[in-house]
Scaffold this active site. Structure first.
Site, mmCIF file in Angstrom:
data_model
loop_
_atom_site.group_PDB
_atom_site.id
_atom_site.type_symbol
_atom_site.label_atom_id
_atom_site.label_comp_id
_atom_site.label_asym_id
_atom_site.label_seq_id
_atom_site.Cartn_x
_atom_site.Cartn_y
_atom_site.Cartn_z
ATOM 1 N N GLU A 123 31.408 45.922 47.047
ATOM 2 C CA GLU A 123 32.131 46.408 45.870
ATOM 3 C C GLU A 123 31.222 46.693 44.685
ATOM 4 O O GLU A 123 31.694 46.895 43.571
ATOM 5 C CB GLU A 123 33.197 45.391 45.479
ATOM 6 C CG GLU A 123 34.261 45.190 46.535
ATOM 7 C CD GLU A 123 35.228 46.359 46.636
ATOM 8 O OE1 GLU A 123 35.851 46.704 45.626
ATOM 9 O OE2 GLU A 123 35.354 46.927 47.745
ATOM 10 N N HIS B 265 37.625 41.137 41.579
ATOM 11 C CA HIS B 265 36.172 41.213 41.439
ATOM 12 C C HIS B 265 35.700 40.083 40.522
ATOM 13 O O HIS B 265 36.449 39.601 39.664
ATOM 14 C CB HIS B 265 35.729 42.548 40.831
ATOM 15 C CG HIS B 265 35.958 43.725 41.711
ATOM 16 N ND1 HIS B 265 36.459 44.925 41.251
ATOM 17 C CD2 HIS B 265 35.752 43.897 43.048
ATOM 18 C CE1 HIS B 265 36.547 45.782 42.249
ATOM 19 N NE2 HIS B 265 36.125 45.187 43.345
ATOM 20 N N CYS C 26 34.361 47.187 33.578
ATOM 21 C CA CYS C 26 34.573 48.035 34.761
ATOM 22 C C CYS C 26 34.026 49.437 34.560
ATOM 23 O O CYS C 26 33.633 50.101 35.520
ATOM 24 C CB CYS C 26 36.065 48.132 35.081
ATOM 25 S SG CYS C 26 36.795 46.644 35.770
#
Length: 443
Positions: free
Chosen positions: A172, A249, A367
């Site tokens: 990821e 995450h 992000c």
């Protein structure tokens, strides 16, 4: 060495498709109309602020959406108009999958290891394969092309292929990677993971409600590819309870910068041992600000995203936190951030930003950016026009004004006119940023 924040620009087809299990905000706002113009301008406003603070800032372009090549790989034939019409038939789920806005969150684009930390003295960038979600696996090849267009000098940079395989090496990107360092000591890299592909997880099991995306095997491969000293690479397990609460995450419940780590007690399995190990490797200059479940319930941490803030070092050596407006609106999230800023350490203040169009789709300030550390010589070797200055910012604002709509709904994704508008916008952007032909439609 200077850190640059490479921020993704929201694309012309920015939409709320609710495609991401485990991402509470994404699921909660599924189907609502989006405002791509406002989303993109909010992102530029954040970039302008970061640059004004004397911190390195750069941009990354949106991806082509809908992804026509993928729709054709799935068996849809004919002209673009015919493909869009066929893919939108029924519930239109395949078209939504291939129209995901998620590439704007460039924390997931890759994992970066600076040349100062790599054995061969080159900057290493490993594009994330994102194989845990179909709508995100579409990003890897475009990300690799973009990074190779920017970091084009093989003597200084190595842009790797994404990790091979399927779910066993699910990666990821930097959303699960944290680099910490203090003067006079080598950096320490945290490569977090949520599940083990081979063998039982050695920690406290795996989440039950939402999927764990990053594998232990992928994290280990990233450290090898980045040529990180094995003694400076740590592999903490994400806490299953944190993942089940929506911390899909690591950057939802922890953020680190320099000698400072902000984390929730449900960020990692055995956070006490991890903090002790970091203090041993980094010395007494290392500081961890731990939020307990009592101080800041995990539900508030996930809803308000205080850990998905940017923790940035200013030119004078102090730090600032760039947090989303939602963290100011939540009393417990705000109290935690203000406790950190008022502790008398390096972190001196908190700034709150309006990033609602990103937040409602599941991504906060952290992000939206990929952190890449460059030397002056490495910076000079990059010919692409991606580094922020006032002229570029003004040009991007005008570009958005020319090409972006102020409303896009799920039904609009089937509109051939919107698709043509998007391709024209991206084609012009590659010229502004001097990236060359990076999109499928340009080949």
């Amino acid at each position: 060495m200077r850190e640059y924040n490479f921020d993704g620009i929201a694309g012309p087809t920015h939409n709320y498709a609710g495609l991401s299990p485990g991402n509470v905000a994404s699921l909660a706002h599924k189907g609502q109309p989006a405002n791509p113009r406002r989303a993109a301008l909010q992102g530029l406003s954040k970039m302008r602020l970061v640059a004004s603070l004397g911190i390195g800032q750069a941009v990354l372009p949106p991806h082509e959406r809908p992804r026509m090549r993928t729709l054709r790989q799935l068996g849809f034939r004919g002209s673009d108009e015919e493909v869009l019409a066929a893919a939108s038939a029924g519930d239109g789920h395949l078209l939504r999958l291939c129209s995901s806005a998620a590439a704007m969150w460039t924390a997931n684009a890759a994992t970066a290891v600076p040349s100062s930390d790599a054995a061969d003295g080159r900057l290493h960038l490993i594009p994330a394969n994102l194989t845990s979600m179909f709508h995100r696996v579409l990003e890897a090849d475009t990300t690799a092309r973009v990074l190779r267009a920017i970091f084009a000098d093989p003597a200084r940079f190595q842009v790797h292929e994404p990790l091979p395989g399927g779910a066993q090496f699910s990666d990821e990107g930097a959303a699960n990677h944290t680099r910490l360092h203090v003067p006079g000591r080598p950096a320490v890299h945290l490569f977090a993971w949520g599940r083990a592909a081979y063998g039982a997880a050695p920690g406290s099991g795996e989440p039950l409600r939402f999927p764990a995306r990053q594998t232990r095997e992928a994290s280990a491969a990233l450290a090898r590819l980045g040529q990180v000293d094995a003694s400076r690479a740590l592999f903490p397990q994400q806490h299953p309870r944190g993942i089940d609460a929506g911390a899909f995450h690591t950057d939802v419940v922890a953020v680190g910068n320099g000698s400072v780590l902000l984390l929730h007690e449900l960020s990692f399995v055995d956070h006490v041992a991890l903090i002790a190990q970091l203090r041993e490797l980094l010395g007494h200059d290392f500081v961890a600000y731990l939020a307990s479940e009592q101080e800041l319930p995990i539900a508030s941490a996930v809803a308000a995203y205080p850990f998905n803030s940017q923790l940035l070092t200013l030119p004078d050596g102090t730090m600032t936190i760039l947090a989303p407006q939602e963290s100011r609106d939540d009393p417990r999230a705000r109290a935690y951030l203000e406790r950190v800023a008022g502790s008398g350490g390096l972190v001196r203040n908190v700034r709150y930003l309006d990033l609602r169009d990103s937040m409602e789709n599941g991504g906060g300030p952290a992000c939206l950016r990929q952190r890449i550390v460059l030397s002056d010589a490495e910076r000079a070797a990059i010919a692409a026009r991606v580094f922020w200055d006032d002229e570029l910012g003004a040009e991007l604002e005008k570009w958005i004004g020319r090409h972006y709509r102020d409303r896009v709904s799920g039904d609009d994704l089937r509109d051939p006119k919107l698709h043509r508008e998007s391709l024209a916008a991206l084609d012009e952007l590659t010229k502004i940023l001097r990236l060359g032909a990076i999109y499928d439609f340009q080949k």
